[in-house]
Design an enzyme around this catalytic site. Structure first.
Site, mmCIF file in Angstrom:
data_model
loop_
_atom_site.group_PDB
_atom_site.id
_atom_site.type_symbol
_atom_site.label_atom_id
_atom_site.label_comp_id
_atom_site.label_asym_id
_atom_site.label_seq_id
_atom_site.Cartn_x
_atom_site.Cartn_y
_atom_site.Cartn_z
ATOM 1 N N ASP A 279 0.797 -1.150 0.076
ATOM 2 C CA ASP A 279 0.190 0.180 -0.073
ATOM 3 C C ASP A 279 0.978 1.243 -0.012
ATOM 4 O O ASP A 279 1.759 1.298 0.929
ATOM 5 C CB ASP A 279 -0.829 0.117 1.265
ATOM 6 C CG ASP A 279 -1.863 -1.345 1.220
ATOM 7 O OD1 ASP A 279 -2.762 -1.213 0.874
ATOM 8 O OD2 ASP A 279 -1.134 -2.238 1.973
ATOM 9 N N ASP B 7 -20.795 4.358 14.541
ATOM 10 C CA ASP B 7 -20.133 5.705 14.154
ATOM 11 C C ASP B 7 -21.034 6.605 13.305
ATOM 12 O O ASP B 7 -22.214 6.521 13.580
ATOM 13 C CB ASP B 7 -18.819 5.336 13.502
ATOM 14 C CG ASP B 7 -17.755 6.623 14.087
ATOM 15 O OD1 ASP B 7 -17.739 7.714 13.574
ATOM 16 O OD2 ASP B 7 -16.673 6.102 14.875
ATOM 17 N N ASP C 285 -10.322 1.763 -0.816
ATOM 18 C CA ASP C 285 -9.605 0.961 -0.066
ATOM 19 C C ASP C 285 -10.391 0.267 0.987
ATOM 20 O O ASP C 285 -9.930 -0.448 2.000
ATOM 21 C CB ASP C 285 -8.584 1.666 0.602
ATOM 22 C CG ASP C 285 -7.312 1.214 0.913
ATOM 23 O OD1 ASP C 285 -7.084 -0.006 0.348
ATOM 24 O OD2 ASP C 285 -6.317 1.678 1.500
ATOM 25 N N ASP D 80 -31.481 7.862 11.817
ATOM 26 C CA ASP D 80 -32.745 8.388 10.985
ATOM 27 C C ASP D 80 -33.443 7.156 10.748
ATOM 28 O O ASP D 80 -34.483 7.383 9.789
ATOM 29 C CB ASP D 80 -31.934 9.035 9.618
ATOM 30 C CG ASP D 80 -31.307 10.147 9.818
ATOM 31 O OD1 ASP D 80 -31.748 11.008 10.711
ATOM 32 O OD2 ASP D 80 -30.225 10.301 9.261
ATOM 33 N N HIS E 78 -15.648 10.544 10.172
ATOM 34 C CA HIS E 78 -14.835 10.055 11.292
ATOM 35 C C HIS E 78 -14.939 8.535 11.367
ATOM 36 O O HIS E 78 -14.211 7.762 11.460
ATOM 37 C CB HIS E 78 -15.721 10.361 12.558
ATOM 38 C CG HIS E 78 -15.421 10.250 13.886
ATOM 39 N ND1 HIS E 78 -15.783 8.856 14.646
ATOM 40 C CD2 HIS E 78 -14.456 10.392 14.728
ATOM 41 C CE1 HIS E 78 -15.300 8.802 15.737
ATOM 42 N NE2 HIS E 78 -14.231 9.636 15.836
ATOM 43 N N ASN F 236 -2.954 -4.108 -1.376
ATOM 44 C CA ASN F 236 -3.746 -4.179 -2.628
ATOM 45 C C ASN F 236 -3.118 -3.153 -3.654
ATOM 46 O O ASN F 236 -3.965 -2.607 -4.476
ATOM 47 C CB ASN F 236 -5.379 -3.953 -2.392
ATOM 48 C CG ASN F 236 -5.351 -2.706 -1.695
ATOM 49 O OD1 ASN F 236 -4.462 -1.933 -0.783
ATOM 50 N ND2 ASN F 236 -6.681 -2.020 -1.665
ATOM 51 N N SER G 232 -10.586 8.407 19.529
ATOM 52 C CA SER G 232 -11.171 7.775 18.352
ATOM 53 C C SER G 232 -10.516 7.042 17.552
ATOM 54 O O SER G 232 -10.754 5.798 16.942
ATOM 55 C CB SER G 232 -11.872 8.823 17.737
ATOM 56 O OG SER G 232 -13.092 9.264 18.185
#
Lengths: 476, 92
Positions: free
Chosen positions: A155, A199, A208, A241, A252, A266, A417
């Site tokens: 990568d 999230d 990716d 929703d 995020h 890849n 996070s």
């Protein structure tokens, strides 16, 4: 003019015409040849013309000896000039590549050889190098290509992923990382392991991520909730929703997903902790990156339901929180544990002790929760990271973390996070290796798979930063 | 539409004017500067609100009215009022 004269004139005229035609054609041929030469020279663009500056000239010679001179005699001649035959060009009898061991000027050497009886010709052999690029990434690139990093993925941004393999550049410390490359010698993850990412959603078309995004199997019916209805949750769920599309409108969630499982090796973008895994996104954070507790609970509920439907959800990543305790959220997380799901939570970004100022859900005292603090590229607790010897369990890289971002792009961001998904990712590696491991043992294995770090002593209960290599059974 | 620092200050002044029942001219902008907040709620979550735990760049806006300082926080997507009489508010 008599008839004979007419024929003579006609013949002369024809000869002149033919001569002129031939001359014209010859001129066209000559012109064409010139033109071809020009084209062939200019068709080599400047950027492809090798730079043959003096410093790049190798003191080697190509020397052709007369056929009657044997190889031993040639070696003797070379040795007499303090040179050595380094190659014999077998397809041309007598043709040798000779290395000037004195590093003299190649042109002068060629002249000298040309004067030796029995030498047909001699010429410098220019070893050609392209001008080295002045890209600022060159140094990193060279280090990245160091053969010591065997097992690294292809990568292109991997070299920027200090958290996976710290090269000790950009002010970092070598091996202040999760030791992912060594871990990959044991496991690259498994598509059988599903990680729920509660999230802001995930970019479902990211170059990716798309092959590691979960897709509802054909034999699994659309999600049905008695109150909410039926949802065609082909790629996940949106609990905020209440519809089926978990597309990320913030970034995020896509970033966290990439840390856990951007497709590895890849040739595209970055590598995740798992090269192969399934990310099941549940969107509940909005475009601003916030969400209601109720939507978080609904998200957990959805994943528990899907787990009971047979989806192999082993881990939930929760890179969010607040200082408000919610018994309902705690119950939902406990239910996830009862269903066999580990819950990995960010410790928070206020730079305070969670022992004194609790942060939730990371502070819930539940056997399936792992609370994660953030360290930087020098294995130091970041200034923003919450900590707590009793309430925060483990640390992981969380500053300047490069990962996926919506629109098939990549971004470097910071926070606990980012630390939590490294732990979720390592948990997924373990689950890939040990498909039947219990939540209790999975958590214990994670917490026993740390590199002890002096800066974390008294700051997190394990006193260490997660080490993927240890988690998959390797020792230092 | 995404906020700029100017539009964020304008919206903050408008909110405070409405909230306090005073004219815009009575509000002074003390400072408006870039700031890195602790989370997606810009460090000002409302009750029951969870936030992404990533550092978030935005602006901290401090306004003065009737001798009091009021703090607004904004990024491209949102404007919040921080700790107004003990509560945080999402303005936009």
């Amino acid at each position: 003019m008599n008839r004979n004269n007419i024929w003579i004139h006609l013949t002369l005229a024809c000869l002149l015409i033919v001569t002129a035609a031939i001359a014209g054609q010859i001129e066209r041929w000559r012109s064409a040849l010139k033109q071809t030469g020009v084209v062939s020279r200019t068709s080599v663009s400047a950027s492809h013309v090798p730079d043959i500056s003096d410093k790049h000239r190798s003191p080697e010679l190509i020397v052709k000896f007369a056929p009657n001179i044997g190889i031993e005699q040639i070696r003797s001649v070379a040795a007499a000039h303090n040179d050595a035959v380094v190659d014999e060009i077998e397809s041309v009898r007598g043709l040798m590549v000779i290395d000037d061991l004195d590093d003299n000027d190649a042109e002068a050497d060629a002249k000298e050889y040309s004067s030796i009886p029995g030498v047909v010709y001699a010429q410098p052999n220019y070893r050609i190098y392209l001008n080295e690029p002045s890209s600022p990434f060159q140094l990193k690139d060279l280090k990245y290509r160091d053969p010591a990093i065997a097992g690294a993925p292809n990568d292109p941004y991997f070299k920027e992923q200090w958290a996976l393999h710290n090269l000790g550049i950009d002010g970092g410390t070598s091996r202040a990382d999760i030791d992912a490359v060594r871990a990959w010698s044991r496991s690259h993850g498994s598509s059988d392991v599903v990680v729920g990412v509660i999230d802001s959603g995930v970019d479902l078309t990211h170059e990716d991520l798309r092959s590691n995004n979960w897709v509802r199997p054909d034999n699994l019916a659309p999600y049905h909730d008695d109150e909410l209805g039926t949802f065609d949750d082909l790629y996940g769920f949106n609990s905020a929703d209440k519809y089926a599309d978990p597309t990320d409108d913030n970034g995020h969630g896509t970033h966290c997903a990439g840390i856990i499982g951007a497709e590895g090796d890849n040739g595209v973008g970055v590598a995740g902790v798992n090269w192969h895994v399934k990310i099941l996104p549940v969107k509940y954070l909005n475009a601003s990156g916030t969400g209601d507790t109720s939507a978080a609970i609904e998200a957990i509920n959805y994943l528990i339901a899907r787990k009971k439907d047979g989806v192999n959800i082993r881990i939930i990543n929760a890179s969010w929180g607040s200082n408000e305790p919610s018994p309902a959220l705690k119950d939902a997380i406990q239910a996830a544990g009862d269903a066999g799901i580990l819950f990995v939570a960010a410790a928070g970004n206020d730079g305070v002790s969670n022992d004194d100022i609790p942060h939730y859900p990371s502070n819930f005292d539940l056997p399936n929760i792992v609370s994660v603090a953030a360290v930087d590229r020098n294995d130091r607790l970041t200034t923003f990271s919450n900590f707590g010897a009793r309430s925060v369990h483990i640390a992981a890289p969380g500053k300047d973390i490069l990962s996926t971002w919506p629109g098939s792009t990549y971004r470097t961001i910071s926070g606990t996070s980012m630390a939590a998904p490294f732990v979720s990712g390592v948990a997924a590696l373990i689950a890939a290796q040990e498909p039947n491991i219990s939540v209790r043992n999975l958590r214990a294995k994670l917490l026993n798979s740390v590199d002890k770090v002096s800066d974390l002593k008294g700051k997190v209960s394990t006193g260490g930063r997660i080490c993927a290599a240890k988690a998959v059974g390797l020792r230092d | 539409m995404a906020f700029t620092i100017e539009t964020a200050v304008g919206s903050a002044c408008a909110d405070l004017s409405h909230r306090l029942g005073i004219d815009r001219g009575e509000i002074e902008t003390v400072s408006a500067a870039e700031h890195e907040f602790a989370n997606g709620a810009l460090g000002a979550p409302t009750r029951g609100e969870m936030a992404a735990m990533m550092l978030t760049s935005g602006w901290k806006i401090r306004l003065r009215a009737a001798g009091e300082i009021y703090e607004y926080r904004a990024d491209l997507d949102q404007l919040r009022l921080h700790n107004f009489r003990g509560e945080n508010y999402v303005i936009k």
